[in-house]
Design an enzyme around this catalytic site. Structure first.
Site, PDB file in Angstrom:
ATOM      1  N   HIS A 263      -5.758  -2.514  -5.544  1.00 19.02           N
ATOM      2  CA  HIS A 263      -4.845  -2.678  -6.695  1.00 19.02           C
ATOM      3  C   HIS A 263      -4.116  -4.028  -6.646  1.00 19.02           C
ATOM      4  O   HIS A 263      -2.950  -4.124  -7.032  1.00 19.02           O
ATOM      5  CB  HIS A 263      -3.812  -1.551  -6.751  1.00 19.02           C
ATOM      6  CG  HIS A 263      -4.401  -0.196  -6.967  1.00 19.02           C
ATOM      7  ND1 HIS A 263      -4.527   0.377  -8.206  1.00 19.02           N
ATOM      8  CD2 HIS A 263      -4.919   0.707  -6.100  1.00 19.02           C
ATOM      9  CE1 HIS A 263      -5.083   1.582  -8.104  1.00 19.02           C
ATOM     10  NE2 HIS A 263      -5.335   1.802  -6.827  1.00 19.02           N
TER      11      HIS A 263
ATOM     12  N   ASN B 182      -3.736   7.069 -11.543  1.00 18.20           N
ATOM     13  CA  ASN B 182      -4.834   6.247 -12.049  1.00 18.20           C
ATOM     14  C   ASN B 182      -5.150   6.650 -13.483  1.00 18.20           C
ATOM     15  O   ASN B 182      -4.589   7.630 -13.994  1.00 18.20           O
ATOM     16  CB  ASN B 182      -6.093   6.470 -11.197  1.00 18.20           C
ATOM     17  CG  ASN B 182      -6.071   5.705  -9.880  1.00 18.20           C
ATOM     18  OD1 ASN B 182      -5.334   4.742  -9.721  1.00 18.20           O
ATOM     19  ND2 ASN B 182      -6.882   6.147  -8.941  1.00 18.20           N
TER      20      ASN B 182
ATOM     21  N   HIS C 211       5.186   4.507  -3.797  1.00 16.19           N
ATOM     22  CA  HIS C 211       4.844   5.408  -2.693  1.00 16.19           C
ATOM     23  C   HIS C 211       4.839   6.848  -3.226  1.00 16.19           C
ATOM     24  O   HIS C 211       5.871   7.310  -3.717  1.00 16.19           O
ATOM     25  CB  HIS C 211       5.895   5.248  -1.591  1.00 16.19           C
ATOM     26  CG  HIS C 211       5.746   6.211  -0.453  1.00 16.19           C
ATOM     27  ND1 HIS C 211       4.529   6.714  -0.054  1.00 16.19           N
ATOM     28  CD2 HIS C 211       6.664   6.765   0.378  1.00 16.19           C
ATOM     29  CE1 HIS C 211       4.712   7.534   0.960  1.00 16.19           C
ATOM     30  NE2 HIS C 211       5.986   7.590   1.239  1.00 16.19           N
TER      31      HIS C 211
HETATM   32 FE1  HDD Z   1      -3.694   4.229  -3.551  1.00 11.71          FE
HETATM   33  C1  HDD Z   1      -2.077   1.306  -4.020  1.00 11.71           C
HETATM   34  C2  HDD Z   1      -3.338   4.976  -6.865  1.00 11.71           C
HETATM   35  C3  HDD Z   1      -5.707   7.003  -3.154  1.00 11.71           C
HETATM   36  C4  HDD Z   1      -3.657   3.789  -0.260  1.00 11.71           C
HETATM   37  N1  HDD Z   1      -2.880   3.321  -5.127  1.00 11.71           N
HETATM   38  C5  HDD Z   1      -2.254   2.108  -5.125  1.00 11.71           C
HETATM   39  C6  HDD Z   1      -1.793   1.795  -6.451  1.00 11.71           C
HETATM   40  C7  HDD Z   1      -2.141   2.835  -7.249  1.00 11.71           C
HETATM   41  C8  HDD Z   1      -2.825   3.789  -6.418  1.00 11.71           C
HETATM   42  C9  HDD Z   1      -1.850   2.981  -8.717  1.00 11.71           C
HETATM   43  C10 HDD Z   1      -1.106   0.523  -6.858  1.00 11.71           C
HETATM   44  C11 HDD Z   1       0.349   0.632  -6.767  1.00 11.71           C
HETATM   45  C12 HDD Z   1       0.953  -0.648  -7.256  1.00 11.71           C
HETATM   46  O1  HDD Z   1       0.801  -0.951  -8.444  1.00 11.71           O
HETATM   47  O2  HDD Z   1       1.590  -1.309  -6.449  1.00 11.71           O
HETATM   48  N2  HDD Z   1      -4.453   5.645  -4.771  1.00 11.71           N
HETATM   49  C13 HDD Z   1      -4.089   5.833  -6.081  1.00 11.71           C
HETATM   50  C14 HDD Z   1      -4.612   7.095  -6.530  1.00 11.71           C
HETATM   51  C15 HDD Z   1      -5.288   7.650  -5.492  1.00 11.71           C
HETATM   52  C16 HDD Z   1      -5.182   6.744  -4.381  1.00 11.71           C
HETATM   53  C17 HDD Z   1      -4.390   7.673  -7.906  1.00 11.71           C
HETATM   54  C18 HDD Z   1      -6.024   8.950  -5.399  1.00 11.71           C
HETATM   55  C19 HDD Z   1      -5.774   9.961  -6.105  1.00 11.71           C
HETATM   56  N3  HDD Z   1      -4.566   5.186  -2.009  1.00 11.71           N
HETATM   57  C20 HDD Z   1      -5.314   6.335  -2.034  1.00 11.71           C
HETATM   58  C21 HDD Z   1      -5.604   6.782  -0.696  1.00 11.71           C
HETATM   59  C22 HDD Z   1      -5.001   5.886   0.137  1.00 11.71           C
HETATM   60  C23 HDD Z   1      -4.368   4.882  -0.704  1.00 11.71           C
HETATM   61  C24 HDD Z   1      -6.395   8.011  -0.332  1.00 11.71           C
HETATM   62  C25 HDD Z   1      -4.962   5.861   1.634  1.00 11.71           C
HETATM   63  C26 HDD Z   1      -5.078   6.919   2.393  1.00 11.71           C
HETATM   64  N4  HDD Z   1      -3.077   2.754  -2.373  1.00 11.71           N
HETATM   65  C27 HDD Z   1      -3.111   2.815  -1.016  1.00 11.71           C
HETATM   66  C28 HDD Z   1      -2.402   1.657  -0.350  1.00 11.71           C
HETATM   67  C29 HDD Z   1      -1.846   0.866  -1.595  1.00 11.71           C
HETATM   68  C30 HDD Z   1      -2.383   1.663  -2.763  1.00 11.71           C
HETATM   69  C31 HDD Z   1      -3.312   0.906   0.590  1.00 11.71           C
HETATM   70  C32 HDD Z   1      -2.151  -0.612  -1.641  1.00 11.71           C
HETATM   71  C33 HDD Z   1      -0.882  -1.287  -2.101  1.00 11.71           C
HETATM   72  C34 HDD Z   1       0.134  -0.248  -2.088  1.00 11.71           C
HETATM   73  O3  HDD Z   1      -0.440   0.931  -1.673  1.00 11.71           O
HETATM   74  O4  HDD Z   1       1.308  -0.382  -2.385  1.00 11.71           O
HETATM   75  O5  HDD Z   1      -1.364   2.129   0.452  1.00 11.71           O
END
Ligand code: HDD
Length: 710
Positions: free
Chosen positions: A76, A149, A340
Site C-alpha cells: 500500500h 480494501n 492499525h
Molecule cells: Fe494490510 C497496510 C488492508 C492484510 C500488513 N493493509 C495496509 C493498508 C490497508 C491494508 C488499507 C494501508 C494502510 C494505509 O493506507 O496506510 N491488509 C489490508 C486488508 C487485509 C490486509 C484489508 C486483509 C483483509 N495486511 C494484511 C495482513 C498483514 C498486513 C494479513 C500482515 C500479517 N498491511 C500490513 C502492513 C501495512 C499494511 C505491512 C503496511 C503499511 C502499514 O501496514 O501501515 O502492516
C-alpha cells in the site's frame, strides 16, 4: 449544528492548521529561527574557492534534504488521502456501545487513505490491483481505524502467509521487475499452490480491480468483527462502505493508456472533485450474525476468503461518510498517517479470524520501522481528539513535555492518576470469549472449502464481465514464462472453480483443455458481487465529458447540451488541436481547456463532437480527433455528435450502431451513439445524450466483443 458538533468537526482541522506556513512579510530562517541573508551561494573561500564547513545554513539545509524520505510502506505504498466526517443515520446503541455510532446528530471527523497495494510510491494509479480503503475515525472515545480494501475477501486465510504472498507479488528480487503488476511467474507460481486464494483471484481478475475512481468504489472491512452493546451482548459483524455514486470500472486497454497519459489518474480525480465540491460519499453498512447462529452457514464465518451472501445476511445501513477536504501537505498527512486494525473503541472487538490476528501484530510493528520510533501517535494526523494520559515516556522525537516525576502505576505521589476506567466509565474491556483448545497449527474444516465461493462469483457475473475476466487471465498468465505454472493454474485451480472458465482460460495461454470437472457447485448466487447487476448506478453526476471542437464551431446548439449536462452534475472540458480561444460561427468564444497532446479519450467518460461545418472539416483532417472518437467508441463509452459533427463519427470506425446523418432532421440514439442532424431537436438530443452518459458503458454495442479491447 450544535456547538459540540461544530467543535468536533473543526477540532481536527484546527489541530492540523496549528502551524501557519510563511505568513505575509515573513523572513527565511534556519530551523532554529536565525534569519538567513543569502541562500543562493554557499559560503566559499573566495568566489572560486572551496565551500567552508562553517556554513551552518548550507549544512542544515542539505542535511534536512538528505533525510526527507522515510521508508515507504512495504505494501500500500502509493496512497491518496482526504478528510471528512462520518454521521450515523440512527442510533446503533441496541447493538454497540460505540459512542460515534449512537448519536445521529454527531459528526465524527475522519481521514481516509485510498491506496494500491503492489506498486512503489511513484507507480501508476490504474494498475490491476486491490485498492486499500483505510478510514481513521477521530472519535470522542479514541481512534477507531477501519483498515479495509475494495474487495470483501483476501488471498490467504492466515497472517503467517502474508510475507510469502507479498514476496511473490512484488517485483522479482533479482531484477526488480515488473512494477505494480501481478503478471509474472513468482506470483502465479505461489497462487497455483494456494487454492485458498481462488475466490480472491476471481475478484482481482474482475472489473473491481480497475476502479474508474476512488469515489466510485465500495470498501470492505473483510474480517468478521464483533459489536458489543452496553449489556455486554455481542454479535458478529462485517463492515461495508457503499459508494453513493455506485461502482464503475475502467476497461483494461484504458488503464494501460491512462498509466502513461496520467499516472495520477485516481489521485487527481479525488483531489479535483473535492476541490469542485463533488464530495465523495459512502454509506457505512453492516451485516450482522447472532452469536448462536455462528455455525449455521456452509462457510466458516471467521474465514476471510468468504463473503456472507446478502441473500443470507442482509446489509443494514448505519450512516454516511462525506469526504470534503483535501490534505494540505501530502507527506504530513497522507504519508504519515498510521493505521492499525487494532485501533478499536469500546463496543467494537475482534474475532479469532487468523488473518485478522496476524494483522493485529503487523501494523504497529511496521510503523516502528517507518517512523523509526514509537512516538508516531504524536504526529498531528495520528493524534486522537480524545485526551491521552498514560505513563509512556521518551523515545525518538518525543513531542510531549511530560511534567512531574510520576510515570508509573500504581502511585500515590500522583494521586493514583492516571487511573484505570471500567466499562461504566468508558473503559475498553475485551470481550470475554471463551477459548478452549489444543495448541495446533491447523485450520477449521470449513476453511478447506476453497472453490465454492469462487464458483458463486463466476456465476454471479454478467456475460460481458465473464469475458473480461477471461481476458484478464490471458494477460496475467500469458506473461508467465513457466509452462508448469500456467498448467497448474488451469488444471488445479480454474478447473476446480468452473470447467467452462478453465477451458476458456486454457485457450488463450497455449494450455491443453482440461478434463471435465464438476466437483464444485455453489448453491449461492450473489448479484451484489457483480458491478453490472447491482452495484453500478445510472447517473451523470460527476461524469466528465470531452467536447471536441475547433475554429468555426456551432455555439448555440452546443450550449444547450452543456446546460443539460451541468444540470445533472456532469463536467465538460473542451479539447481541440491547440490551446487558446475558439471562435464560433456566430462570433462567440470558448477556451480550449486541453489540446490533443495534453489529453486523451481515456481521461473522459464520454465525447461530444460539436457541430459547425468549418470546425468539423478541420477535425476530420486531424488524426487525433478521429482517433479520440474511435477510442471512446471502442471502450464502450458514450459518443455524441451534433450536426456536422456526425461526419467525424462517420470518418472513424464507430460501426455497428445507427446514427442520424448530418443533414437530417432526426435524433438517433443507438447503443450509446447519440446523434442529431442539422434539423433535429437539440433538446431531445441533449436528453438522449444524458441518458446514455448515465448508463456509462454500452456493452450491447459489440455483443461478440470483437471491437472493445477488454
Ligand atoms: Fe494490510 C497496510 C488492508 C492484510 C500488513 N493493509 C495496509 C493498508 C490497508 C491494508 C488499507 C494501508 C494502510 C494505509 O493506507 O496506510 N491488509 C489490508 C486488508 C487485509 C490486509 C484489508 C486483509 C483483509 N495486511 C494484511 C495482513 C498483514 C498486513 C494479513 C500482515 C500479517 N498491511 C500490513 C502492513 C501495512 C499494511 C505491512 C503496511 C503499511 C502499514 O501496514 O501501515 O502492516
Amino acid at each position: 449544528m450544535d456547538d459540540k458538533t461544530r467543535s468536533n468537526e473543526t477540532a481536527k482541522s484546527e489541530a492540523l492548521d496549528a502551524h501557519t506556513e510563511n505568513p505575509d512579510g515573513s523572513h527565511l530562517t534556519t530551523n532554529h529561527g536565525v534569519k538567513v541573508s543569502h541562500t543562493d551561494d554557499s559560503l566559499k573561500a573566495g568566489p572560486r574557492g572551496p565551500t567552508l564547513m562553517e556554513d551552518f545554513h548550507f549544512r542544515e539545509k542539505m542535511t534536512h534534504f538528505d533525510h526527507e524520505r522515510i521508508p515507504e510502506r512495504v505494501v500500500h505504498a502509493r496512497g491518496s488521502g482526504a478528510h471528512g466526517y462520518f454521521q450515523p443515520y440512527e442510533s446503533m446503541e441496541q447493538f454497540t456501545r460505540a459512542g460515534f455510532l449512537s448519536d445521529p446528530s454527531k459528526k465524527t471527523p475522519v481521514f481516509v487513505r485510498f491506496s494500491t497495494v503492489v506498486g512503489f510510491r511513484g507507480s501508476a494509479d490504474t494498475v490491476r490491483d486491490v485498492r486499500g480503503f483505510a478510514t481513521k475515525f477521530y472519535t470522542d472515545e479514541g481512534i477507531f481505524d477501519l483498515v479495509g480494501n475494495n474487495m470483501p475477501v483476501f488471498f490467504i486465510q492466515d497472517g503467517i502467509k502474508f510475507p510469502d504472498l507479498v514476496h511473490a507479488i512484488k517485483p522479482e528480487p533479482d531484477n526488480e521487475m515488473p512494477q505494480a503488476s501481478a503478471a509474472h511467474d513468482t506470483f502465479w507460481d505461489f497462487i497455483s499452490l494456494m487454492p485458498e486464494s481462488a475466490h480472491m483471484i476471481m475478484w482481482v481478475l474482475s472489473d473491481r480491480a480497475l476502479p474508474r475512481s476512488y469515489r466510485m468504489m465500495d470498501g470492505f472491512g473483510v474480517h468478521t468483527f464483533r459489536w458489543i452493546n452496553a449489556e455486554g451482548k455481542a454479535r458478529f459483524i462485517k463492515w461495508h462502505w457503499r459508494s453513493t455514486l455506485g461502482n464503475a470500472a475502467l476497461v483494461w486497454d484504458e488503464t494501460q493508456k491512462t498509466a502513461g497519459k496520467d499516472p495520477d489518474f485516481n489521485r487527481r480525480d479525488l483531489w479535483e472533485n473535492i476541490e469542485m465540491g463533488n464530495y465523495p460519499e459512502y454509506e457505512l453498512c453492516v451485516q450482522m450474525i447472532e452469536e448462536d447462529q455462528e455455525h449455521d452457514f456452509d462457510f466458516d464465518i471467521l474465514d476471510p476468503t468468504k463473503i456472507w451472501p446478502e441473500s443470507e445476511v442482509p446489509l443494514k445501513k448505519v450512516g454516511k461518510m462525506v469526504l470534503n477536504r483535501n490534505p494540505q501537505n501530502f507527506f504530513s498527512e497522507t504519508e504519515q498517517v498510521a493505521f492499525h486494525p487494532g485501533h478499536v473503541v469500546p463496543g467494537i472487538d475482534f474475532t479469532n479470524d487468523p488473518l485478522l490476528q496476524g494483522r493485529l501484530f503487523s501494523y504497529i510493528d511496521t510503523q516502528l520501522n517507518r517512523f523509526g520510533g514509537a512516538n508516531f501517535n504524536e504526529v498531528p494526523i495520528n493524534r486522537p481528539l480524545a485526551d491521552v494520559h498514560n505513563n509512556q515516556r521518551d523515545g525518538f522525537m518525543r513531542q510531549t513535555i511530560n511534567r512531574g516525576k510520576v510515570s508509573y502505576f500504581p502511585n500515590s505521589l500522583g494521586g493514583g492518576c492516571p487511573m484505570t476506567a471500567g466499562a461504566d466509565a468508558g473503559g475498553f474491556e475485551h470481550y470475554m470469549e471463551k477459548v478452549d483448545g489444543r495448541k495446533v497449527r491447523d485450520r477449521s474444516e470449513k476453511f478447506r472449502d476453497f472453490f465454492s465461493q469462487a464458483n458463486m462469483f463466476w456465476h454471479s457475473l454478467a456475460d460481458h464481465e465473464q469475458d473480461r475476466l477471461v481476458s484478464a487471465a490471458h494477460f496475467e498468465l500469458g506473461k508467465v514464462m513457466t509452462m508448469e505454472v500456467r498448467e497448474r493454474m488451469v488444471y488445479e485451480f480454474f478447473n476446480r472453480i468452473d470447467h467452462d472458465l478453465a477451458v476458456r482460460v486454457a485457450k488463450g495461454i497455449a494450455v491443453e483443455p482440461p478434463e471435465k470437472d464438476e466437483s464444485t457447485k455453489s448453491r449461492y448466487r450473489a448479484p451484489e458481487v457483480s458491478v453490472e447487476h447491482e452495484s453500478r448506478k445510472d447517473t451523470v453526476a460527476t461524469r466528465k465529458v470531452a467536447i471536441l471542437a475547433d475554429q468555426g464551431y456551432d455555439h448555440k446548439r452546443l450550449e444547450k447540451v452543456k446546460e443539460k449536462l451541468m444540470e445533472g452534475g456532469a463536467s465538460a472540458e473542451v479539447v481541440s488541436m491547440f490551446l487558446g480561444t475558439l471562435k464560433s460561427t456566430d462570433g462567440k468564444e470558448m477556451e480550449a481547456d486541453k489540446s490533443h497532446v495534453t489529453s486523451a479519450s481515456v481521461m473522459y467518460d464520454a465525447v461530444l463532437v460539436a457541430g459547425g461545418k468549418e470546425a468539423v472539416r478541420a477535425m476530420k483532417s486531424q488524426g487525433d480527433a478521429v482517433g479520440f472518437v474511435n477510442e471512446t467508441f471502442r471502450h464502450a463509452k458514450t459518443v455524441g455528435a451534433i450536426d456536422h459533427g456526425v461526419e467525424l463519427v462517420e470518418e472513424g470506425e464507430a460501426k455497428g450502431a445507427k446514427y442520424a446523418s448530418a443533414d437530417s432532421d432526426g435524433v438517433v440514439a443507438d447503443k450509446g451513439l447519440v446523434t442529431v442532424g442539422q434539423g433535429g431537436d437539440i433538446d431531445e438530443f441533449a436528453d438522449e445524450f444524458v441518458k446514455a452518459l448515465a448508463r456509462y458503458r454500452h456493452w450491447d454495442r459489440d455483443p461478440e466483443r470483437k471491437m472493445v479491447p477488454a
